[in-house]
Each structure stands twice: as structure tokens, then as C-alpha cells.
Write a protein that holds these residues in place. Structure first.
Motif, PDB file in Angstrom:
ATOM      1  N   UNK A  46       0.826  -1.201   0.000  1.00 15.93           N
ATOM      2  CA  UNK A  46       0.000   0.000   0.000  1.00 15.93           C
ATOM      3  C   UNK A  46       0.865   1.258   0.000  1.00 15.93           C
ATOM      4  N   UNK A  47       1.971   1.209   0.742  1.00 18.48           N
ATOM      5  CA  UNK A  47       2.889   2.342   0.762  1.00 18.48           C
ATOM      6  C   UNK A  47       3.545   2.560  -0.592  1.00 18.48           C
ATOM      7  N   UNK A  48       3.974   1.465  -1.233  1.00 23.14           N
ATOM      8  CA  UNK A  48       4.584   1.583  -2.548  1.00 23.14           C
ATOM      9  C   UNK A  48       3.628   2.174  -3.568  1.00 23.14           C
ATOM     10  N   UNK A  49       2.364   1.749  -3.507  1.00 21.57           N
ATOM     11  CA  UNK A  49       1.344   2.286  -4.412  1.00 21.57           C
ATOM     12  C   UNK A  49       1.130   3.779  -4.171  1.00 21.57           C
ATOM     13  N   UNK A  50       1.073   4.163  -2.908  1.00 19.15           N
ATOM     14  CA  UNK A  50       0.906   5.579  -2.573  1.00 19.15           C
ATOM     15  C   UNK A  50       2.086   6.409  -3.069  1.00 19.15           C
ATOM     16  N   UNK A  51       3.293   5.884  -2.865  1.00 18.82           N
ATOM     17  CA  UNK A  51       4.481   6.591  -3.317  1.00 18.82           C
ATOM     18  C   UNK A  51       4.512   6.789  -4.822  1.00 18.82           C
TER      19      UNK A  51
ATOM     20  N   UNK B 196       1.891   7.004  -6.755  1.00 20.35           N
ATOM     21  CA  UNK B 196       0.888   8.031  -7.068  1.00 20.35           C
ATOM     22  C   UNK B 196       1.427   9.426  -6.785  1.00 20.35           C
ATOM     23  N   UNK B 197       2.175   9.557  -5.686  1.00 17.98           N
ATOM     24  CA  UNK B 197       2.762  10.853  -5.350  1.00 17.98           C
ATOM     25  C   UNK B 197       3.727  11.294  -6.447  1.00 17.98           C
ATOM     26  N   UNK B 198       4.574  10.364  -6.905  1.00 15.77           N
ATOM     27  CA  UNK B 198       5.545  10.703  -7.944  1.00 15.77           C
ATOM     28  C   UNK B 198       4.856  11.126  -9.235  1.00 15.77           C
ATOM     29  N   UNK B 199       3.783  10.425  -9.607  1.00 21.90           N
ATOM     30  CA  UNK B 199       3.119  10.699 -10.885  1.00 21.90           C
ATOM     31  C   UNK B 199       2.204  11.917 -10.816  1.00 21.90           C
ATOM     32  N   UNK B 200       1.684  12.241  -9.633  1.00 18.91           N
ATOM     33  CA  UNK B 200       0.661  13.279  -9.547  1.00 18.91           C
ATOM     34  C   UNK B 200       1.095  14.543  -8.796  1.00 18.91           C
TER      35      UNK B 200
ATOM     36  N   UNK C  62       9.674  17.231  -6.624  1.00 16.20           N
ATOM     37  CA  UNK C  62      10.440  17.614  -5.444  1.00 16.20           C
ATOM     38  C   UNK C  62       9.653  17.577  -4.151  1.00 16.20           C
ATOM     39  N   UNK C  63       8.540  16.844  -4.121  1.00 14.58           N
ATOM     40  CA  UNK C  63       7.679  16.814  -2.949  1.00 14.58           C
ATOM     41  C   UNK C  63       8.437  16.381  -1.692  1.00 14.58           C
ATOM     42  N   UNK C  64       9.293  15.371  -1.798  1.00 14.08           N
ATOM     43  CA  UNK C  64       9.978  14.833  -0.630  1.00 14.08           C
ATOM     44  C   UNK C  64      11.420  15.319  -0.488  1.00 14.08           C
ATOM     45  N   UNK C  65      11.913  16.062  -1.469  1.00 16.36           N
ATOM     46  CA  UNK C  65      13.350  16.328  -1.523  1.00 16.36           C
ATOM     47  C   UNK C  65      13.884  17.021  -0.279  1.00 16.36           C
TER      48      UNK C  65
ATOM     49  N   UNK D 104      10.840   7.417  -4.524  1.00 15.38           N
ATOM     50  CA  UNK D 104      12.212   7.521  -5.034  1.00 15.38           C
ATOM     51  C   UNK D 104      13.062   6.397  -4.482  1.00 15.38           C
ATOM     52  N   UNK D 105      13.202   6.311  -3.177  1.00 18.72           N
ATOM     53  CA  UNK D 105      13.781   5.116  -2.581  1.00 18.72           C
ATOM     54  C   UNK D 105      15.231   5.147  -2.190  1.00 18.72           C
ATOM     55  N   UNK D 106      16.002   6.192  -2.541  1.00 23.86           N
ATOM     56  CA  UNK D 106      17.406   6.216  -2.149  1.00 23.86           C
ATOM     57  C   UNK D 106      17.515   6.230  -0.630  1.00 23.86           C
ATOM     58  N   UNK D 107      18.053   5.181  -0.054  1.00 29.07           N
ATOM     59  CA  UNK D 107      18.179   5.086   1.392  1.00 29.07           C
ATOM     60  C   UNK D 107      16.991   4.453   2.075  1.00 29.07           C
TER      61      UNK D 107
END
Length: 245
Positions: free
Chosen positions: A83-88, A90-94, A98-101, A148-151
């Protein structure tokens, strides 16, 4: 894509698989390799996520016995990660770029410091005292992993070592499995809606599958304390790089 670049991405994929399983920082190898191959940042990001599924497949195939016997707990953790991966994704695509940067370097740094202090923290925190903390945290980390996933692997490892009674070996296996689930779900979304570069994905996945397979035997050769401290120090370096970047 030229044959030389394809082969170089296969080689990069192999080291991505090994590094990703051992340290949880696969993107530190794969993402720059995709950028060097000429992919735009967003394309490199989604291509990297799709290709990283191969790391989870390879490592899980070579360590499946370690995942057995955990019962419904592992199922719930896998669901939370999915569920977290799916949400992430969606965040990247929508969401705006730079939302999390701004917060990512601090997340990675906090997890790395927690790894260094794990023996002390673990004396005061146990999974039985916070039964809902782990799945909720897995969901939150997987959002970032899908985005994104780095770290993300470092954060997963820190969570499992601090909030459960898993050994470093067991936590490394679980970290790879959960991150693989998050990547898999995000990859499905990216495959349908994202600008995936499929030739680069094939090259990176070929190497990552083999690298992921070799990851578990490599980890068994590293003393647990050396692995924990080494990953923490590398995580701090990654946090500094992300902050400067």
C-alpha cells in the motif's frame, strides 16, 4: 541505446543488486548509472524503480527459507509495504516535482544515527510494546520507497532492528523483501502510467537479478556489528550527498 551502454548497465545492475541487498542503498549505484546513460531524471527514477524489482526477486529466491515461519505478521507487513509503494508511485506521478526532496536527507540521516545507537535504543523499545508501530512505519517508509527510494533500505533496516528482535541477518532479509514489495507495486503503476525506458530496464534488471542472488551469501560473510555500523556510516554519507544535491 548502444550495445556498449546496454552492457555497462548490466554491469551496473549487478553491483546494484549486491550493494542493494547488503546496504539497502541500491539507488546509489543504479540511479546515477541511468542518468549517465542519458535518461532524464523522471524517466531514470521510474525506470530504476521497475528494475529494482529484480533485486528483491533475486535475493528472496536465495533466502526464502529465512522468511518462512513468520506467519500472518509477514503478510500484514507485506500488505503495508504494498500500500505504501502504491501511494508513493501516485505521489511521484501526480504531486509537484520535489515533494519529498527537502526532508529525505534528514530521514536517511535519522535512520543511520538510529542504526549506530541501535543496541542502546533496543533496550528500551520492543515490538511487543508497540504492536502497531512496525506496520504503520513500514507503510510510511514504503511511500518514500515507491516515490524515489534512495536510502529506503537503510530506514527499513533501522526500523526492524530497533522495533523487533530480529538479528542483523534476519533484518537484512526482511528489508530486502519489504522494499521489493514496495518496488513491485510501484513498478506496476509506472509500467502503465510512467515514462519507463524498457531497454534500460531490461539491462539493469538482468544484472540486478544476479546481484540480488549473490547478496545473501555476501552478507553472511560480514560480521553483524561491522555490517550494522558500515551501513549506518554509508547512510550518513548518502544523506549528506542528498542534502548537497
Amino acid at each position: 541505446m548502444s550495445p556498449i551502454v546496454f552492457v555497462l548497465l548490466v554491469v551496473a545492475g549487478f553491483f546494484t543488486g549486491v550493494v542493494g541487498f547488503v546496504t539497502g542503498m541500491a539507488s546509489l549505484v543504479s540511479y546515477p548509472a541511468l542518468l549517465a546513460a542519458g535518461l532524464p531524471p523522471v524517466t531514470a527514477n521510474v525506470t530504476n524503480t521497475v528494475a529494482m524489482v529484480a533485486v528483491g526477486v533475486g535475493s528472496t529466491a536465495n533466502s526464502a527459507q529465512e522468511l518462512l515461519g513468520r506467519g500472518s505478521k509477514l503478510v500484514w507487513w507485506a500488505v503495508a509495504s504494498a500500500l505504501g509503494g502504491l501511494t508513493g508511485a501516485c505521489v511521484l506521478l501526480l504531486a509537484p516535482e520535489g515533494t519529498f526532496e527537502a526532508i529525505v536527507p534528514f530521514l536517511v540521516a535519522t535512520a543511520s544515527l538510529a542504526l549506530l545507537a541501535q543496541p542502546v535504543i533496543r533496550k528500551h523499545v520492543a515490538e511487543r510494546d508497540f504492536p502497531r508501530l512496525v506496520p504503520i512505519s513500514i507503510f510510511a517508509i514504503a511511500i518514500y520507497g515507491g516515490y524515489f527510494g534512495a536510502g529506503a533500505g537503510v530506514i527499513f533496516l533501522s526500523l526492524i532492528l530497533i522495533c523487533t528482535r530480529e538479528t542483523v541477518w534476519g533484518a537484512t532479509i526482511l528489508k530486502s523483501f519489504l522494499l521489493g514489495i514496495a518496488n513491485l507495486v510501484a513498478a506496476v503503476g509506472f509500467a502503465v502510467f510512467g515514462p519507463v525506458h524498457w531497454v534500460a530496464t531490461l539491462a539493469l534488471s538482468m544484472g540486478a537479478l544476479v546481484g540480488g542472488w549473490f547478496g545473501p551469501p555476501v552478507v553472511k560473510l560480514i560480521p553483524p556489528e561491522v555490517l550494522r555500523i558500515g551501513v549506518a556510516i554509508l547512510g550518513l554519507g548518502l544523506a549528506a550527498w542528498l542534502l548537497i544535491r
